[in-house]
Write a protein that holds these residues in place. Structure first.
Motif, PDB file in Angstrom:
ATOM      1  N   PHE A   1       0.821  -1.210   0.000  1.00  0.00           N
ATOM      2  CA  PHE A   1       0.000   0.000   0.000  1.00  0.00           C
ATOM      3  C   PHE A   1       0.857   1.263   0.000  1.00  0.00           C
ATOM      4  CE2 PHE A   1      -2.549  -3.423   1.577  1.00  0.00           C
ATOM      5  CZ  PHE A   1      -3.782  -3.234   0.980  1.00  0.00           C
ATOM      6  N   ASN A   2       2.172   1.054  -0.052  1.00  0.00           N
ATOM      7  CA  ASN A   2       3.105   2.171  -0.196  1.00  0.00           C
ATOM      8  C   ASN A   2       2.992   3.207   0.932  1.00  0.00           C
ATOM      9  OD1 ASN A   2       5.200   3.350  -1.526  1.00  0.00           O
ATOM     10  ND2 ASN A   2       3.876   4.676  -2.771  1.00  0.00           N
ATOM     11  N   LYS A   3       2.638   2.738   2.141  1.00  0.00           N
ATOM     12  CA  LYS A   3       2.535   3.669   3.265  1.00  0.00           C
ATOM     13  C   LYS A   3       3.916   3.914   3.876  1.00  0.00           C
ATOM     14  CE  LYS A   3      -1.986   3.434   3.131  1.00  0.00           C
ATOM     15  NZ  LYS A   3      -2.646   4.454   2.292  1.00  0.00           N
ATOM     16  N   THR A   4       4.098   5.138   4.316  1.00  0.00           N
ATOM     17  CA  THR A   4       5.254   5.459   5.143  1.00  0.00           C
ATOM     18  C   THR A   4       4.865   5.161   6.585  1.00  0.00           C
ATOM     19  OG1 THR A   4       5.790   7.259   3.627  1.00  0.00           O
ATOM     20  CG2 THR A   4       6.826   7.336   5.818  1.00  0.00           C
ATOM     21  N   CYS A   5       5.666   4.370   7.285  1.00  0.00           N
ATOM     22  CA  CYS A   5       5.289   3.970   8.646  1.00  0.00           C
ATOM     23  C   CYS A   5       6.352   4.419   9.645  1.00  0.00           C
ATOM     24  CB  CYS A   5       5.141   2.453   8.748  1.00  0.00           C
ATOM     25  SG  CYS A   5       3.841   1.776   7.690  1.00  0.00           S
ATOM     26  N   VAL A   6       5.919   5.142  10.664  1.00  0.00           N
ATOM     27  CA  VAL A   6       6.799   5.480  11.778  1.00  0.00           C
ATOM     28  C   VAL A   6       6.280   4.703  12.982  1.00  0.00           C
ATOM     29  CG1 VAL A   6       7.714   7.317  13.241  1.00  0.00           C
ATOM     30  CG2 VAL A   6       7.208   7.774  10.835  1.00  0.00           C
ATOM     31  N   VAL A   7       7.127   3.872  13.545  1.00  0.00           N
ATOM     32  CA  VAL A   7       6.682   2.941  14.577  1.00  0.00           C
ATOM     33  C   VAL A   7       7.506   3.143  15.840  1.00  0.00           C
ATOM     34  CG1 VAL A   7       6.273   0.513  15.135  1.00  0.00           C
ATOM     35  CG2 VAL A   7       6.248   1.249  12.733  1.00  0.00           C
ATOM     36  N   VAL A   8       6.843   3.499  16.932  1.00  0.00           N
ATOM     37  CA  VAL A   8       7.523   3.489  18.228  1.00  0.00           C
ATOM     38  C   VAL A   8       7.434   2.067  18.766  1.00  0.00           C
ATOM     39  CG1 VAL A   8       7.347   4.187  20.641  1.00  0.00           C
ATOM     40  CG2 VAL A   8       7.181   5.899  18.833  1.00  0.00           C
ATOM     41  N   SER A   9       8.588   1.516  19.135  1.00  0.00           N
ATOM     42  CA  SER A   9       8.593   0.132  19.593  1.00  0.00           C
ATOM     43  C   SER A   9       9.517  -0.024  20.783  1.00  0.00           C
ATOM     44  CB  SER A   9       9.059  -0.785  18.459  1.00  0.00           C
ATOM     45  OG  SER A   9       9.177  -2.106  18.920  1.00  0.00           O
ATOM     46  N   HIS A  10       9.150  -0.931  21.666  1.00  0.00           N
ATOM     47  CA  HIS A  10      10.026  -1.254  22.792  1.00  0.00           C
ATOM     48  C   HIS A  10      10.693  -2.589  22.527  1.00  0.00           C
ATOM     49  CE1 HIS A  10       6.338  -3.406  23.234  1.00  0.00           C
ATOM     50  NE2 HIS A  10       7.004  -4.293  23.934  1.00  0.00           N
ATOM     51  N   ASP A  11      10.359  -3.208  21.378  1.00  0.00           N
ATOM     52  CA  ASP A  11      10.757  -4.586  21.112  1.00  0.00           C
ATOM     53  C   ASP A  11      11.915  -4.596  20.111  1.00  0.00           C
ATOM     54  OD1 ASP A  11      10.984  -7.179  20.073  1.00  0.00           O
ATOM     55  OD2 ASP A  11       8.876  -7.608  20.468  1.00  0.00           O
ATOM     56  N   VAL A  12      13.117  -4.849  20.615  1.00  0.00           N
ATOM     57  CA  VAL A  12      14.321  -4.763  19.779  1.00  0.00           C
ATOM     58  C   VAL A  12      14.244  -5.751  18.607  1.00  0.00           C
ATOM     59  CG1 VAL A  12      16.832  -4.997  19.767  1.00  0.00           C
ATOM     60  CG2 VAL A  12      15.696  -4.037  21.760  1.00  0.00           C
ATOM     61  N   ASN A  13      13.787  -6.977  18.874  1.00  0.00           N
ATOM     62  CA  ASN A  13      13.728  -7.978  17.808  1.00  0.00           C
ATOM     63  C   ASN A  13      12.764  -7.554  16.707  1.00  0.00           C
ATOM     64  OD1 ASN A  13      15.530  -9.720  19.091  1.00  0.00           O
ATOM     65  ND2 ASN A  13      13.876 -10.529  20.375  1.00  0.00           N
ATOM     66  N   SER A  14      11.615  -7.080  17.135  1.00  0.00           N
ATOM     67  CA  SER A  14      10.621  -6.622  16.172  1.00  0.00           C
ATOM     68  C   SER A  14      11.179  -5.454  15.356  1.00  0.00           C
ATOM     69  CB  SER A  14       9.356  -6.225  16.927  1.00  0.00           C
ATOM     70  OG  SER A  14       8.555  -5.385  16.169  1.00  0.00           O
ATOM     71  N   ALA A  15      11.850  -4.518  16.027  1.00  0.00           N
ATOM     72  CA  ALA A  15      12.420  -3.359  15.326  1.00  0.00           C
ATOM     73  C   ALA A  15      13.421  -3.813  14.268  1.00  0.00           C
ATOM     74  CB  ALA A  15      13.097  -2.417  16.322  1.00  0.00           C
ATOM     75  N   PHE A  16      14.271  -4.752  14.626  1.00  0.00           N
ATOM     76  CA  PHE A  16      15.261  -5.234  13.662  1.00  0.00           C
ATOM     77  C   PHE A  16      14.595  -5.954  12.490  1.00  0.00           C
ATOM     78  CE2 PHE A  16      18.892  -5.350  16.980  1.00  0.00           C
ATOM     79  CZ  PHE A  16      19.258  -4.061  16.636  1.00  0.00           C
ATOM     80  N   ARG A  17      13.441  -6.596  12.744  1.00  0.00           N
ATOM     81  CA  ARG A  17      12.751  -7.295  11.653  1.00  0.00           C
ATOM     82  C   ARG A  17      12.146  -6.338  10.645  1.00  0.00           C
ATOM     83  NH1 ARG A  17      10.797 -11.251  15.507  1.00  0.00           N
ATOM     84  NH2 ARG A  17       8.946 -10.025  15.890  1.00  0.00           N
TER      85      ARG A  17
END
Ligand SMILES: Nc1ncnc2c1ncn2[C@@H]1O[C@H](COP(=O)(O)OP(=O)(O)O)[C@@H](O)[C@H]1O
Ligand SMILES: [Mg+2]
Length: 258
Positions: free
Chosen positions: A191-207
């Protein structure tokens, strides 16, 4: 040169004498998944809320697809709202409305779309999120993960270019976290969205991240690809991604208290 989706320049924000942001700067490019990480209480939610115009900064500049967010003209407001949406940490659903109306709310209340058409659009976005058949349920009848997905469906219904997610997977189990990770990647890829994600999950962030920004003590102390962040020599970054608190634990807890 890729189009700039969000430019934050020298953002400053304090509450009373508590300095939250002390000159935060970064750029997010169109079609990018940019993950913001940092200790709790460090101002991640306040940062997203400033970009979404929910909180006003003391100083600095924010551009969203070229729009000067802190000085929007009246006629730009609606365009801004349709360009960027913010998905609350809590989901922030209206408990007294059924799921479909929560999703279709903006279309009906602000765009004057007929209920029948708005409901079809809502059903489509709910189906993308694996929520077909929940249209007539109420938020209180859903699990936490489902409520979070409804909040995402509501954001998608506005068809924004850019979505800000505040800890979309907090409180979710690892399976649901993985589903959310895939969802965010899909929003970008299909869908070509730009996503800004606040995360506390290091593994998820790296994925999921194309780039990660580490917010610490009022500044974006490091920005880089997951590879660059993993190999960072910055002690703050190393401590953070290895899950080691900085300094004595009492200090860490006080920092969170604000
Ligand atoms: N509306 C507010 N009024 C006063 N202080 C606030 C407000 N919102 C957030 N804060 C404070 O700002 C700091 C950063 O909060 P927040 O952005 O929620 O942190 P996090 O990184 O955990 O999302 C915290 O110390 C918090 O207590
Ligand atoms: Mg937060």
């Amino acid at each position: 040169m890729r189009e700039k989706a969000i430019v934050v320049e020298n953002l400053k924000k304090r509450f009373g004498n508590k300095v939250v942001h002390d000159g935060v700067s970064f750029t997010v490019y169109d079609g990018e998944i940019f993950v913001i990480m940092g200790p709790s209480g460090t101002g991640k939610s306040v940062l997203l809320k400033q970009i979404a115009r929910l909180i006003e900064p003391d100083e600095g500049k924010i551009l969203v697809y070229g729009m000067d967010v802190l000085n929007l003209k009246d006629e730009e407001l609606e365009k801004f709202r349709e360009t960027l949406t913010y998905v609350f940490q809590s989901g922030a659903l209206f408990d007294s409305y059924p799921v479909w109306y929560n999703v279709a709310f903006y279309l009906i209340e602000k765009k004057g779309v007929k209920e029948k058409i708005a409901r079809e659009r809502a059903s489509y976005y709910l189906s993308l999120l694996g929520l077909s058949g929940t249209e007539d349920l109420y938020p209180s009848e859903l699990s936490g993960g489902m409520r979070k997905r409804v909040a995402v469906a509501r954001a998608l219904c506005m068809n924004p270019k850019c979505i800000l997610f505040d800890e979309p997977t907090s409180g979710l189990d690892p399976v649901m976290t993985a589903i959310f990770d895939r969802l965010i990647i899909r929003l970008r890829n299909e869908f070509n969205k730009t996503c800004v994600v606040v995360s506390h999950d290091v593994n998820s962030a790296f994925r999921i991240a194309d780039r990660i920004g580490i917010l610490f003590k009022g500044k974006m102390v490091e920005i880089g690809t997951p590879e660059e962040i993993r190999n960072s020599r910055n002690p703050v970054v190393k401590q953070f991604i290895n899950g080691e608190p900085e300094g004595p634990i009492t200090e860490v807890l006080e920092q969170e208290n604000g």
